[in-house]
Scaffold this motif. Structure first.
Motif, short mmCIF file in Angstrom:
data_model
loop_
_atom_site.label_atom_id
_atom_site.label_comp_id
_atom_site.label_asym_id
_atom_site.label_seq_id
_atom_site.Cartn_x
_atom_site.Cartn_y
_atom_site.Cartn_z
N SER A 94 -61.21 32.60 -46.07
CA SER A 94 -59.96 33.34 -46.12
C SER A 94 -58.65 32.66 -46.59
O SER A 94 -57.84 33.37 -46.90
CB SER A 94 -60.02 33.98 -44.73
OG SER A 94 -59.44 32.99 -43.72
N VAL A 95 -58.73 31.45 -46.58
CA VAL A 95 -57.31 30.88 -46.99
C VAL A 95 -57.00 30.94 -48.27
O VAL A 95 -57.76 31.17 -49.31
CB VAL A 95 -57.43 29.03 -46.41
CG1 VAL A 95 -57.83 29.02 -45.29
CG2 VAL A 95 -58.48 28.42 -47.45
N THR A 96 -55.62 30.98 -48.45
CA THR A 96 -54.94 31.28 -49.87
C THR A 96 -54.87 29.66 -50.70
O THR A 96 -55.13 29.77 -51.89
CB THR A 96 -53.61 31.82 -49.77
OG1 THR A 96 -53.67 33.11 -48.89
CG2 THR A 96 -53.06 32.18 -51.10
N GLY A 97 -54.48 29.02 -50.19
CA GLY A 97 -54.40 27.40 -50.64
C GLY A 97 -55.76 26.92 -50.84
O GLY A 97 -56.82 27.18 -50.45
N PRO A 98 -55.66 25.75 -51.71
CA PRO A 98 -56.95 25.04 -51.98
C PRO A 98 -57.29 24.12 -50.52
O PRO A 98 -56.53 23.91 -49.67
CB PRO A 98 -56.56 23.89 -53.09
CG PRO A 98 -54.96 23.89 -52.94
CD PRO A 98 -54.42 25.44 -52.36
N PHE A 99 -58.55 23.83 -50.65
CA PHE A 99 -59.34 23.05 -49.56
C PHE A 99 -60.28 22.14 -49.97
O PHE A 99 -60.77 22.43 -50.97
CB PHE A 99 -59.74 24.18 -48.41
CG PHE A 99 -60.73 24.87 -48.71
CD1 PHE A 99 -62.15 24.14 -48.63
CD2 PHE A 99 -60.76 26.03 -49.29
CE1 PHE A 99 -63.51 24.77 -48.95
CE2 PHE A 99 -62.07 26.85 -49.58
CZ PHE A 99 -63.30 26.16 -49.38
N ASN B 258 -49.03 27.61 -50.82
CA ASN B 258 -48.48 26.00 -51.14
C ASN B 258 -49.27 25.10 -50.05
O ASN B 258 -48.63 23.99 -50.04
CB ASN B 258 -46.97 26.00 -51.08
CG ASN B 258 -46.22 26.40 -49.83
OD1 ASN B 258 -47.03 27.25 -49.05
ND2 ASN B 258 -45.14 25.77 -49.45
N VAL B 259 -50.10 25.47 -49.22
CA VAL B 259 -50.40 24.80 -48.11
C VAL B 259 -51.97 24.59 -48.61
O VAL B 259 -52.78 25.15 -48.78
CB VAL B 259 -50.67 25.23 -46.49
CG1 VAL B 259 -51.29 24.30 -45.79
CG2 VAL B 259 -49.17 25.41 -46.48
N SER B 260 -52.30 23.16 -48.73
CA SER B 260 -53.80 22.54 -48.95
C SER B 260 -54.52 22.09 -47.69
O SER B 260 -53.74 21.65 -46.82
CB SER B 260 -53.70 21.12 -49.94
OG SER B 260 -53.10 21.69 -51.12
N PHE B 261 -55.73 22.31 -47.49
CA PHE B 261 -56.28 21.83 -46.15
C PHE B 261 -57.38 20.66 -46.45
O PHE B 261 -57.99 20.77 -47.49
CB PHE B 261 -57.10 22.93 -45.69
CG PHE B 261 -56.15 24.23 -45.40
CD1 PHE B 261 -55.83 24.39 -44.03
CD2 PHE B 261 -55.99 25.05 -46.49
CE1 PHE B 261 -54.87 25.38 -43.62
CE2 PHE B 261 -55.25 26.40 -46.01
CZ PHE B 261 -54.37 26.48 -44.91
N PHE B 262 -57.37 19.69 -45.86
CA PHE B 262 -58.59 18.68 -45.76
C PHE B 262 -59.06 18.87 -44.41
O PHE B 262 -58.69 18.60 -43.38
CB PHE B 262 -58.01 17.44 -45.86
CG PHE B 262 -59.08 16.46 -45.96
CD1 PHE B 262 -60.11 16.41 -46.77
CD2 PHE B 262 -59.24 15.36 -44.85
CE1 PHE B 262 -61.18 15.33 -46.48
CE2 PHE B 262 -60.16 14.56 -44.40
CZ PHE B 262 -61.30 14.34 -45.49
N ILE B 263 -60.43 19.27 -44.55
CA ILE B 263 -61.28 19.53 -43.05
C ILE B 263 -62.31 18.36 -43.10
O ILE B 263 -63.03 18.56 -43.97
CB ILE B 263 -61.69 21.01 -43.09
CG1 ILE B 263 -60.90 21.97 -43.70
CG2 ILE B 263 -62.40 21.23 -41.93
CD1 ILE B 263 -59.59 22.29 -42.70
#
Length: 225
Positions: free
Chosen positions: A174-179, A137-142
């Motif tokens: 490797s992350v589960t959530g969207p990015f 349930n965590v989204s990433f903006f890089i």
């Protein structure tokens, strides 16, 4: 900010290593009334700006305000050491051309009103990604410093500009959530993305000199048939 304020997410966690940027965000989220008063009372003459930028800012408040002044008065908003002040600027107003005190005050006041849903951490972004990589349930903006391409523009834009881009791409695989990652257009960046099966989109943009450029938006592999 948009994700929080438009209720797309419950909360946002941001990280940055730069001392000045960290001090500014800390001040915005915990000491905004003081910062707003300081902005509204500041007269952005060249002499006043130079006095602020040359000051030894061991105090958190002073460093926060110095960082904001640096961003508003240096060419392109560049914070890195060695960046020069604007000369002509917008409408030939020089260093004052991007100093909009009421607009800045309003933005900071609005962010401050949402401070309970925003966290800022002065730490390496790699650590933050690793902490949440298994949370669906965590989204990433890089938005990494642009030092992976042949242009290596990030070297002159940021004080902290050297990162392991291959490691970053491996970590995002490797992350589960969207990015969503942003990069400047470059064959080496595209190769790293394709190697991991990431999706690449291109968007047109303009830099501070109004030159047309292309930026890459990189996301997890497409699930479309």
């Amino acid at each position: 900010m948009t994700a929080v304020m438009d209720d797309y997410v419950e909360r946002a966690i941001m990280s940055e290593l730069d001392d000045g940027v960290a001090s500014l965000w800390d001040c915005i989220l915990s000491d905004a009334p003081w910062l707003i008063d300081r902005i509204l009372s500041f007269e952005p003459t060249r002499d006043n700006v130079l006095t602020i930028l040359r000051a030894d800012c061991a105090d958190r408040r002073k460093l926060a305000f110095q960082t904001l002044v640096r961003n508003r008065t240096q060419r392109g908003g560049i914070l890195a050491n060695g960046a020069g002040l604007m000369k002509s600027g917008e409408n030939h107003k020089g260093v004052a051309s991007r100093w909009y005190p009421q607009t800045l005050a309003n933005r900071i006041e609005y962010i401050y009103a949402h401070r309970n849903r925003i966290a800022f951490l002065k730490e390496d972004g790699f650590n933050l990604i690793e902490r949440y990589e298994s949370h669906p349930n965590v989204s990433f903006f890089i938005d990494p410093p642009y030092t992976a391409s042949t242009k290596r523009a990030g070297l002159r834009l940021y004080n902290h500009n050297i990162i392991d881009h291959e490691k970053l791409f491996d970590l995002m695989a490797s992350v589960t959530g969207p990015f969503l990652m942003t990069y400047d257009e470059d064959s080496r960046v595209e190769a790293m993305a394709r190697k991991r099966g990431f999706t690449i989109d291109r968007i047109a943009m303009k830099n501070t000199h109004h030159r047309k450029m292309v930026e890459l938006l990189i996301t997890q592999p497409s699930t479309a048939a």
